[in-house]
Design a protein around this motif. Sequence first.
Motif: not given
Ligand code: SF4
Length: 671
Positions: A58-68, A83-89, A95-97, A221-223
């Motif tokens: 679960c990523c909440k590293n930006c306000s487009m998420g949390p991406c689960r 993928k998350g919104l930004c494409g993060a796998t 790994a980031r968490n 941080h995102i990106g």
């Molecule tokens: Fe994380 Fe990317 Fe989703 Fe933002 S958009 S919460 S950085 S996966």
Amino acid sequence: MAEEKKKAKAPKLADPVASSIDVASQEMIARSHELGVETIFDRALTMKRCSIGVQGTCCKNCSMGPCRLPLPKGGIVGEDTRKGLCGATANTIAARNFIRMIAGGAAAHSDHGRGVAEVFLSVARKETDVYQVKDVDKLLAVAKDLGVATTVEVDGEELDRDLDEITLETAEVALAEWGKSEGELLYPKKAPKARYELWKKQGVLPRNIDREIVEIMHRTHIGVDMHYKNLMKQGTRAAIADGWGGSMLATDIQDIIFGTPYPVQSEANLGVMKEDHVNLIIHGHEPILSEVIVAVAQKQEMIDYAKSKGAKGIQLSGICCTANEMLQRHGIPLCGTFLQQELAIITGACDAMVVDIQCIMQNIADVAKCFHTKVITTHRIAQIEQDNVIHIEFDEHHALEDAERIVKMAIDNFENRGAEVMIPQHKAPIVAGFGVESTEYHLGGSFRGTYYTLNDNIINGRVRGVAGVVGCNNARTRHNNDHIKVVKELIKNDVLVLTTGCNAIACAMEGLLTPEAAAVHAGAGLAEVCETVGIPPVLHLGSCVDNSRILLAATEVVKAGGLGNDISEWPVAGSAPEWMSEKAISIGHYFVVSGVYTVVGVTFPTSGAPVFNDYICKDFENIYGGMWDFEPDPIKHAHKMIAHIDKKRKELGIDKARERVMMDFASRQAL
Ligand code: SF4
Ligand code: MSK
């Protein structure tokens, strides 16, 4: 109908026996229900874990998420397209968490270290006379490790340098390790040479302590960093900066100014509290405060003051790692583990709970509202929102006054006790305080302290191997169950256990920290060694930051010879059966990259990203000689460690038990 509705709304209460293996804790959980006081054990029933967070995806590293990104039912078939919104796998997110957990843990240990380094500098500058240099030998050893000269040349003659000068320069160099702008951290050179060279080759030597933690926050941080292998490189740098930096410096400096631990006798569990005494419990991690409180509470004038209020004396005890610190240097009894902090207040006999930093549950304030207990926060960075909590900011420049105020507050509160006192009558005797130095002394005697005896017994098979078993309690498992099952299974199979943190307290409560425990619980080989040398089969090495002592003990084994050239070569394994804090991930990771196979229980926050999981649990062995593993079943957990120990014995060619053969003259000639 109304009755049924009422029944449905009744709070879920934890089953005391299912919640803890410890009878004292069971009694207090039952008592909390009688008194209508809610504890973490009850909340663990109603608060369910997030199933995606548990997987680490679960990523909440930006306000487009949390991406689960949960694992699909049936696992990944074909390409992993999540993928998350930004494409993060999933690998990137896990790994980031994971490395953000390392950052949190490394920051906690290292900021603790910085605090003691600052006090050390005040001592060196003679700004305080409450603390002094207590262990000159340790000071000189640390000075050497930090490149501070301990001698001067005068007219061609080498003379001892002025001790005050050495102290000041050592304190300045030590404190600079947190933020120096050039070069690399100095302490990793204390590792075996082969290990240091490996870190250098991998490009993971830390530059300074703070920078590696900050860089994790930047990279995640995102990106920014979007490759799990590169993210883990930074996680590794920060973990080394913790284990072989902030934590190790914290331990060493604490030894310099508070004294190096040597074995002491004491007791453990809630039963150390005394109904007719003022009970002052210190909880947290930094011994800066507790050292002065110990001194003040033992002053005759304070004892007399307590007597004037109707108490027979002052009973100090500790929770979590402050407990381990006070125990190893002063023999102050252990009141309990992380999961017993609320229970200590529910005894109704805790006149003050004084807290500093880390592992303090906010709910102690709410529990204290039901009793007379004063909760006192003492650290600038750790305050509690509830208005019944008192904040007395502790400062080394007026340490005595602060400590006196706190102790007096506890004494004054003795007469406010209610009728609801119930102290469980359970405690166990213990021997604790085995530092690197005292273990060497025990193994070799005062004139030729050595780890050779241990190596010899590992080589001849009496001791199968060594395990560092450490870490927290976790309310998602039965309190102390996995700690004790893992440790008992290891010692039964002749594995000597080194313990710190809440595992150490759990083992203490179970009676495993006495030399006598060897005859009852250890295998024949380990029992024989423990009886000969006079040590318990489980050695208490201190608090969470003192896991650095385990790294140094492992290095001493390498130095003693006969078991390879690096920590990864000899039969050693690590474990955190009931981990919960970010510090445990940082500790686990510096164990792993120091070459130690390390198993955790409960859950592991990488299961939602199988490729990343395999990277740190399998591929890491080829890079660092150590790797992570996860096993929630405590017996299987111990046997995975034993299998690794046996694998290392085989690689060293010491897998067959060999008895010493006395050679006669003819066989010598034949040789
Ligand atoms: Fe994380 Fe990317 Fe989703 Fe933002 S958009 S919460 S950085 S996966
Ligand atoms: S106190 S970090 S619960 S070991 Fe060091 Fe215990 Fe874990 Fe806190």
